[in-house]
Design a protein around this motif. Sequence first.
Motif, PDB file in Angstrom:
ATOM      1  N   UNK A 167      47.660  46.175  35.054  1.00 12.12           N
ATOM      2  CA  UNK A 167      46.299  46.150  34.538  1.00 12.12           C
ATOM      3  C   UNK A 167      46.036  47.473  33.832  1.00 12.12           C
ATOM      4  N   UNK A 168      45.734  47.381  32.548  1.00 11.90           N
ATOM      5  CA  UNK A 168      45.639  48.573  31.713  1.00 11.90           C
ATOM      6  C   UNK A 168      44.300  48.624  30.985  1.00 11.90           C
ATOM      7  N   UNK A 169      43.761  49.829  30.890  1.00 16.94           N
ATOM      8  CA  UNK A 169      42.586  50.091  30.060  1.00 16.94           C
ATOM      9  C   UNK A 169      43.069  50.804  28.808  1.00 16.94           C
ATOM     10  N   UNK A 170      42.650  50.293  27.642  1.00 14.92           N
ATOM     11  CA  UNK A 170      43.110  50.888  26.391  1.00 14.92           C
ATOM     12  C   UNK A 170      42.103  50.571  25.283  1.00 14.92           C
ATOM     13  N   UNK A 171      42.179  51.254  24.146  1.00 22.06           N
ATOM     14  CA  UNK A 171      41.333  50.882  23.017  1.00 22.06           C
ATOM     15  C   UNK A 171      41.721  49.494  22.514  1.00 22.06           C
ATOM     16  N   UNK A 178      35.828  49.925  20.821  1.00 17.25           N
ATOM     17  CA  UNK A 178      35.763  49.027  21.973  1.00 17.25           C
ATOM     18  C   UNK A 178      36.959  49.255  22.891  1.00 17.25           C
ATOM     19  N   UNK A 179      36.704  49.325  24.194  1.00 18.64           N
ATOM     20  CA  UNK A 179      37.781  49.412  25.170  1.00 18.64           C
ATOM     21  C   UNK A 179      38.155  48.003  25.631  1.00 18.64           C
ATOM     22  N   UNK A 180      39.372  47.881  26.144  1.00 19.04           N
ATOM     23  CA  UNK A 180      39.865  46.585  26.587  1.00 19.04           C
ATOM     24  C   UNK A 180      40.597  46.735  27.908  1.00 19.04           C
ATOM     25  N   UNK A 283      31.368  53.724  26.134  1.00 23.60           N
ATOM     26  CA  UNK A 283      31.950  52.744  25.225  1.00 23.60           C
ATOM     27  C   UNK A 283      31.920  51.339  25.836  1.00 23.60           C
ATOM     28  N   UNK A 284      31.659  50.320  25.036  1.00 23.32           N
ATOM     29  CA  UNK A 284      31.704  48.940  25.540  1.00 23.32           C
ATOM     30  C   UNK A 284      33.133  48.561  25.888  1.00 23.32           C
TER      31      UNK A 284
END
Length: 324
Positions: A167-171, A178-180, A283-284
């Motif tokens: 599970x990764x958080x990235x642009x 927006x982050x994803x 950031x959203x």
Amino acid sequence: MRRLGSVQQKISCVFLTEVKNEPSTKREYQKFRVLATETLNPKVLESDIQSAVPTEKLDGTCCYVSAYKGKPYLWARLDKKPNKQTEKRFKTFQHSTKGSEAFVWNVKEDFRSVPESWIFAHGVTQCNGYPQPDENGHIPGWVPVENDNKQYCWHSSVVNYEIGAALVLRPHTEHQELLEITTVPLHELLEQTLELIGTNINANPYGLGSKKQPIHLLVSHGVLEIQSAPAVNYQQLLGWFQGCEEGKVEGIVWHCSDGTLIKLHRHHLGLRWPVEDPFLNSRPVLVNVDVTQYECDFIPKSLFTTFSEFNGRQFDHLKDICFE
């Protein structure tokens, strides 16, 4: 014993520093503060910092992805540290030495035991085949994160070895503002270092999750580029940290073309951390996690299944994600 996880050339502060004989605001046990002067460290010019990529320094714990048991695994940072007797002797030496002599280590006897799977990081100095401690008396290294090890349960929550994903958080790939949150195959993260952030990491400065439903995520180092970084100048950087929304970060890490990493922490400038409403939370964020694509029996209420229930949903801020 093999080496794993590159310890790149790191410069801990972009400026030359001086030590103040007053309690540290970063570490409670530390009786001194390390503060930046206005003089650039000559080493940063050698690495061409002006052309380097400035990125956000995240407040978490360092991880690494590399092979173990024949497949990609997440590794947790674990430094080999001196035992109590040696640590006491080392501290006495540090306070008494005038810099004309070196501390003598017995690598076989002076350090605490570590798991058999522990390996020292690539780049650690060796002598006669044995890894040598750094200036702090630590030998940087890693241990594999295995599902049955409760000590690394928060690390385990962000990986699933059956599907080989994290599970990764990235642009977001198309919208950089927006982050994803998404699943990424571990083989795509091989030989990368990442930061684990979340509810139970470093007092959770980003406000992720809750005690009842913790949230943890991996973030690849260098992926959060700073778009409006100021010039590498003491006063301009100080003003940026104090007055710019994008400056509400723990620090900056410049990634130089020669592989050198150059850091600047808010504490180096006498500024506090954590801060209210850090930039990461401004950031959203879009959840893009769909476990139905995998043929796997996921653990009920795992982070993978819980995020999957929010698949396609966008939140205004990371801290707005609530599973309760």
